[in-house]
Design an enzyme around this catalytic site. Structure first.
Site, PDB file in Angstrom:
ATOM      1  N   ASP A 245     -37.566 -32.773 122.900  1.00  0.00           N
ATOM      2  CA  ASP A 245     -36.671 -31.601 122.957  1.00  0.00           C
ATOM      3  C   ASP A 245     -37.434 -30.336 122.553  1.00  0.00           C
ATOM      4  OD1 ASP A 245     -34.549 -33.377 123.580  1.00  0.00           O
ATOM      5  OD2 ASP A 245     -33.122 -32.252 122.353  1.00  0.00           O
TER       6      ASP A 245
ATOM      7  N   TYR B 239     -34.562 -48.017 117.260  1.00  0.00           N
ATOM      8  CA  TYR B 239     -33.527 -48.180 118.272  1.00  0.00           C
ATOM      9  C   TYR B 239     -33.142 -49.631 118.576  1.00  0.00           C
ATOM     10  CZ  TYR B 239     -33.678 -43.214 119.589  1.00  0.00           C
ATOM     11  OH  TYR B 239     -33.571 -41.852 119.601  1.00  0.00           O
TER      12      TYR B 239
ATOM     13  N   ASP C 175     -45.588 -34.448 111.484  1.00  0.00           N
ATOM     14  CA  ASP C 175     -45.198 -33.116 110.988  1.00  0.00           C
ATOM     15  C   ASP C 175     -46.154 -32.045 111.511  1.00  0.00           C
ATOM     16  OD1 ASP C 175     -47.074 -34.395 109.378  1.00  0.00           O
ATOM     17  OD2 ASP C 175     -46.112 -33.893 107.474  1.00  0.00           O
TER      18      ASP C 175
ATOM     19  N   LYS D 270     -46.766 -41.523 111.512  1.00  0.00           N
ATOM     20  CA  LYS D 270     -46.555 -41.087 110.121  1.00  0.00           C
ATOM     21  C   LYS D 270     -47.171 -42.145 109.207  1.00  0.00           C
ATOM     22  CE  LYS D 270     -44.958 -38.234 107.084  1.00  0.00           C
ATOM     23  NZ  LYS D 270     -45.565 -36.905 106.876  1.00  0.00           N
TER      24      LYS D 270
ATOM     25  N   ASP E  90     -38.443 -38.781 120.829  1.00  0.00           N
ATOM     26  CA  ASP E  90     -37.145 -38.150 121.114  1.00  0.00           C
ATOM     27  C   ASP E  90     -37.148 -36.708 120.611  1.00  0.00           C
ATOM     28  OD1 ASP E  90     -34.379 -37.950 121.768  1.00  0.00           O
ATOM     29  OD2 ASP E  90     -33.859 -38.391 119.684  1.00  0.00           O
TER      30      ASP E  90
END
Ligand code: NAD
Ligand code: IPM
Ligand code: MN
Length: 342
Positions: free
Chosen positions: A240, A132, A212, A179, A236
């Site tokens: 959700d 970002y 994952d 990751k 982010d």
């Protein structure tokens, strides 16, 4: 009298912030409101700048900010959200994005296999770095040889401080999500900061998951999570997912915080929902619970808890918007919460 800056924004943003402000008023905490209702997509389209330096000063000079949502289908440029939300996160160094999620009611769990699926977790999303920052660029734009680079930035300070914050608020344990099996430099840094944090917080149960499998486990075993700390993008996406597991995106709250200065910008996790904007059906609970986080951080934990209890009562009774199985409008659901507050 503490002043709260309010940025209603676009779409359902003004609809849900109206209810959240009404709840804040009902609490009788002596808050005053500085409403920046000119900060929206219309102004961006007309002038190219939605949030001016003067607006940022008003935010800085306030005790806290409540934001609805920014986003409009007519605006395709990322510069709009970057110029409002991401600008405030970066300039005020709001490095913790705190996203608590609890299963609101058993009937609302999307996981209907007959097993009870508790969820009571907090996502601590790194909020100023990762993908970002805007570091990067394009070469040979518009050609078949176009090259696009967005740097995934991690700094020792940024990673260490957000992991420490996660340990500081842990109740049952911390899970760090990255990751590092694929992303070399950032992965190595997150792993180093994680090992150092484990040594600083030996008393807190801790584990690590790749992103994952973290997504899989959030669905398969949501009850095993307490605090999840992760980078900007994974936070982010997982927030959700977690919000949906908790009963719906419309009910999820967040706080963008700088624990050092104490400043916070509070907003529902959801966006401007153009598909339902103007219909009066938007769920105000995400905005209302964000307002609860706001008053909690202003030093009113009892008022925050009263709002949470009132929200739960209305949802238990089915006095809520259609996304939560009720039939109320946005204003009706807000009024029901205020009535439950007594
Ligand atoms: P969204 O969160 O706006 O909507 C996703 C889905 O959830 C939609 O079907 C919507 O109707 C539903 N939904 C969201 N909030 C709801 C509520 N309170 N009550 C009932 N249903 C609700 O995500 P999107 O459609 O991807 O994004 C729309 C715009 O919002 C985009 O411009 C996006 O960039 C922006 N956005 C802004 C923020 C923010 O300001 N913090 C966050 C996310 C997305
Ligand atoms: C959020 C939103 C924002 C983000 C967008 C609108 C830039 O999705 O607050 O979760 O990605 O941080
Ligand atoms: Mn998001």
């Amino acid at each position: 009298m503490p002043t709260i800056t309010v940025i209603p924004g676009d779409g359902i943003g003004p609809e849900v912030t109206r209810e959240a402000v009404a709840i804040l008023d009902t609490l009788g905490l002596g808050l005053t409101f500085d409403v920046l209702d000119h900060v929206n997509a219309g102004r961006f389209l007309a002038t190219g700048t939605a949030l001016t330096d003067d607006d940022v000063t008003r935010v800085r000079d306030s005790a806290a900010t409540l934001l609805g949502a920014v986003g409009n289908p007519r605006v395709t440029s990322p510069e709009y959200a970057r110029g409002v939300l991401l600008r405030l996160r970066a300039e005020l160094d709001l490095y913790v994005n705190l996203r608590p999620v609890r299963l609101l009611h058993e009937r609302l769990s999307p996981l209907r296999d007959g097993r009870r699926r508790d969820l009571d977790c907090v996502i601590v999303r790194e909020n100023t770095e990762g993908l970002y920052t805007g570091i990067g660029g394009t070469l040979r734009a518009g050609t078949r040889d176009e090259v696009a680079v967005d740097a995934d930035v991690s700094t020792w300070l940024g990673v260490s401080r957000v992991i420490d914050h996660a340990f500081g608020i842990a109740r049952r344990g911390v899970c760090m999500v990255d990751k590092s099996n694929a992303v070399p430099a950032g992965g190595r840094l997150w792993q180093r900061c994680w090992r150092d944090a484990l040594a600083r917080h030996p008393q807190v149960p801790a584990r690590h998951l790749y992103v994952d499998v973290a997504a899989m486990n959030l669905v398969a075993q949501p009850e095993t999570f307490d605090v999840i700390v992760t980078n900007n993008s994974y936070g982010d996406i997982l927030s959700d997912l977690a919000a949906t597991l908790g009963g719906g995106l419309g009910a999820a709250a967040s706080g963008n915080l700088n624990p050092a200065t104490g400043f916070g910008l509070y907003e529902p996790v959801h966006g401007s929902a153009p598909d339902i904007a103007g219909q009066g059906t938007a769920n105000p609970v995400g905005a209302v619970l964000s307002a609860a986080l706001l008053v909690e951080h202003l030093g009113h934990p009892d008022a925050a808890e009263a709002v949470r209890v009132a929200v739960r009562t209305t949802i238990d009774d089915g006095r809520c918007t259609p996304d939560l199985g009720g039939t109320l409008t946005t204003t009706g659901a807000g009024a029901a919460i205020r009535a439950a507050l007594g």
